[in-house]
Design a protein around this motif. Structure first.
Motif, PDB file in Angstrom:
ATOM      1  N   ASN A   1     -20.230  -0.822  -5.212  1.00 35.69           N
ATOM      2  CA  ASN A   1     -20.109   0.377  -4.382  1.00 35.69           C
ATOM      3  C   ASN A   1     -18.684   0.921  -4.462  1.00 35.69           C
ATOM      4  O   ASN A   1     -17.717   0.178  -4.269  1.00 35.69           O
ATOM      5  CB  ASN A   1     -20.453   0.045  -2.930  1.00 35.69           C
ATOM      6  N   ALA A   2     -18.532   2.210  -4.762  1.00 37.11           N
ATOM      7  CA  ALA A   2     -17.210   2.835  -4.904  1.00 37.11           C
ATOM      8  C   ALA A   2     -17.033   3.918  -3.852  1.00 37.11           C
ATOM      9  O   ALA A   2     -17.878   4.815  -3.723  1.00 37.11           O
ATOM     10  CB  ALA A   2     -17.053   3.426  -6.295  1.00 37.11           C
ATOM     11  N   ASP A   3     -15.945   3.831  -3.073  1.00 35.67           N
ATOM     12  CA  ASP A   3     -15.579   4.850  -2.081  1.00 35.67           C
ATOM     13  C   ASP A   3     -14.255   5.463  -2.494  1.00 35.67           C
ATOM     14  O   ASP A   3     -13.263   4.737  -2.691  1.00 35.67           O
ATOM     15  CB  ASP A   3     -15.449   4.234  -0.691  1.00 35.67           C
ATOM     16  N   LEU A   4     -14.230   6.795  -2.585  1.00 34.21           N
ATOM     17  CA  LEU A   4     -13.033   7.500  -3.026  1.00 34.21           C
ATOM     18  C   LEU A   4     -12.437   8.306  -1.880  1.00 34.21           C
ATOM     19  O   LEU A   4     -13.165   8.907  -1.081  1.00 34.21           O
ATOM     20  CB  LEU A   4     -13.361   8.428  -4.198  1.00 34.21           C
ATOM     21  N   VAL A   5     -11.125   8.310  -1.795  1.00 32.49           N
ATOM     22  CA  VAL A   5     -10.405   9.081  -0.775  1.00 32.49           C
ATOM     23  C   VAL A   5      -9.318   9.886  -1.471  1.00 32.49           C
ATOM     24  O   VAL A   5      -8.467   9.310  -2.170  1.00 32.49           O
ATOM     25  CB  VAL A   5      -9.766   8.162   0.292  1.00 32.49           C
ATOM     26  N   GLY A   6      -9.329  11.193  -1.292  1.00 25.99           N
ATOM     27  CA  GLY A   6      -8.314  12.036  -1.910  1.00 25.99           C
ATOM     28  C   GLY A   6      -6.991  11.945  -1.173  1.00 25.99           C
ATOM     29  O   GLY A   6      -6.963  11.737   0.044  1.00 25.99           O
ATOM     30  N   PRO A   7      -5.856  12.124  -1.856  1.00 28.25           N
ATOM     31  CA  PRO A   7      -4.544  12.023  -1.210  1.00 28.25           C
ATOM     32  C   PRO A   7      -4.312  13.083  -0.142  1.00 28.25           C
ATOM     33  O   PRO A   7      -3.635  12.836   0.852  1.00 28.25           O
ATOM     34  CB  PRO A   7      -3.567  12.179  -2.382  1.00 28.25           C
ATOM     35  N   SER A   8      -4.885  14.273  -0.301  1.00 24.75           N
ATOM     36  CA  SER A   8      -4.685  15.325   0.696  1.00 24.75           C
ATOM     37  C   SER A   8      -5.359  14.963   2.013  1.00 24.75           C
ATOM     38  O   SER A   8      -4.833  15.210   3.095  1.00 24.75           O
ATOM     39  CB  SER A   8      -5.238  16.659   0.177  1.00 24.75           C
ATOM     40  N   TRP A   9      -6.539  14.332   1.922  1.00 25.90           N
ATOM     41  CA  TRP A   9      -7.227  13.909   3.142  1.00 25.90           C
ATOM     42  C   TRP A   9      -6.426  12.822   3.848  1.00 25.90           C
ATOM     43  O   TRP A   9      -6.320  12.798   5.074  1.00 25.90           O
ATOM     44  CB  TRP A   9      -8.618  13.395   2.786  1.00 25.90           C
ATOM     45  N   GLY A  10      -5.847  11.906   3.065  1.00 25.20           N
ATOM     46  CA  GLY A  10      -5.022  10.857   3.643  1.00 25.20           C
ATOM     47  C   GLY A  10      -3.810  11.413   4.369  1.00 25.20           C
ATOM     48  O   GLY A  10      -3.433  10.930   5.437  1.00 25.20           O
TER      49      GLY A  10
END
Length: 371
Positions: free
Chosen positions: A124-133
């Motif tokens: 399972n892969a979960d991605l988080v963009g830097p702008s959201w962080g």
């Protein structure tokens, strides 16, 4: 009645106690040392920010026999970035890699499946963009700032500005120590950490307000008497709520310790570590600051007022007069007990209350028929 309950009752009545306010310089020194260590940890090591704050990918694998160290090597080779790997209670792995974009995530996933000898579809892969962080981090700081402002305004209205300042200092003290421990331990900072931090600030504030409420009640018309100084009453307020503070702290720490040491340590649940460490450290720091920092600091600020300075001068003068009058008591073979000051000139304090002697026990009351 239990021994602890009996002690609590005696503390509440002022029969026994510890001079927290009188020894405040010791506690200030301890807090300064702990705070400096926390700041040093933040400066040297910094915080291990989760991908929710800096962006990246988290890969959760099914059960595998590959060790954590070997999985870190595989992940760093395939991604070209530093990886953080945790063993899960299911036997699988949680692999976190910062700075990974969407296009590269599929490539890393396929390579990990090959290296770990598992099916790629089961990872399972979960991605988080830097702008959201960045938005999450910004909102967290805004929420913390708003919380602090509202706390100061409320305490200034409900009590007075000196108590608001003392509570603010105690909260900053708790935040600094908690974040410093995170830096020293290296635990990951996630949104769960922020939730835990805000929770312990509320707890710390609650414990502080209980002592402040007792102090406010006991200092009404304080300047109309010459028995106690403000610091004496502040010390009595701490002692009267001491057992209650200890009980609530221990009861709160026990389940949190279960989350931290059992859930996070034995079960390997990384998510529990994020929130439980902030709760555990913050609850302990909050209990400490409420007793050893906030109230003594209020006493320091209040003793600077002209009317409190004058009160302290009168109280000390009366105590000196009483001490001078009682000093020759053991040397005289006879004398009139009414020539001496009453025992109510003794300080607020600390230790067992003075028991009246046979010379003063019946003072002011007839003890028999007059001859």
């Amino acid at each position: 009645m239990s021994k602890l309950g009996n002690l609590g009752a005696r503390l509440h009545r002022g029969e026994v106690g510890y001079d927290f306010v009188g020894n405040r310089k010791i506690w200030y020194g301890v807090s300064i040392l702990i705070t400096l260590a926390a700041i040093l940890g933040l400066t040297v090591r910094g915080l291990n920010m989760g991908i929710e704050f800096q962006g990246g990918a988290v890969f959760t694998t099914p059960k595998t026999s590959v060790s954590v160290a070997q999985a870190e090597t595989y992940a760093e080779d395939s991604a070209g970035h530093q990886a953080v790997v945790q063993k899960l209670g299911t036997g699988g792995l949680r692999i976190q890699i910062a700075g990974v974009d969407t296009g590269k995530a599929d490539q890393i996933k396929d390579q990990l499946a090959k290296d770990l000898s598992v099916d790629s579809e089961k990872i399972n892969a979960d991605l988080v963009g830097p702008s959201w962080g960045e938005q999450v981090a910004s909102k967290a700081w805004q929420g913390l700032a708003i919380f602090m402002v509202l706390v100061v305004i409320y305490l200034a209205i409900a009590f007075e500005w000196r108590m608001a300042v003392a509570a603010l200092v105690a909260l900053i003290h708790d935040i600094t120590i908690t974040t410093g421990i995170y830096a020293l331990v290296g635990f990951e900072v996630t949104p769960g950490t922020v939730i835990g931090l805000l929770t312990i600030l509320g707890y710390s504030l609650y414990d502080t307000v209980v002592v402040f409420d007792s102090l406010k009640e006991q200092t009404k018309d304080l300047t109309k008497q010459t028995r106690w100084t403000y610091s004496d009453v502040a010390n009595r307020s701490i002692n009267s709520t001491l057992v209650r503070s200890i009980n609530t702290t221990v009861v709160a720490l026990l389940p949190v310790a279960g989350l931290l040491f059992i859930g996070g340590g034995f079960l390997g649940a990384g998510t529990l570590n994020d929130i439980s460490l902030s709760l555990f450290v913050g609850l302990a720091a909050g209990a400490y600051s409420s007793i050893f920092i906030a109230t003594p600091l209020v006493a320091d600020l209040k003793e600077r007022e002209p009317q409190m300075k004058a009160l302290k001068k009168r109280v000390l003068a009366k105590r000196a007069q009483a001490a001078a009058a009682e000093e020759p008591l053991d040397e005289r073979a006879a004398g009139d007990p009414d020539d001496f000051e009453p025992d109510d000139a003794a300080p607020a304090v600390v230790g067992q209350r003075h028991q009246p002697t046979s010379r003063t026990r019946g003072r002011g009351r007839p003890s028999g028929k007059r001859r």
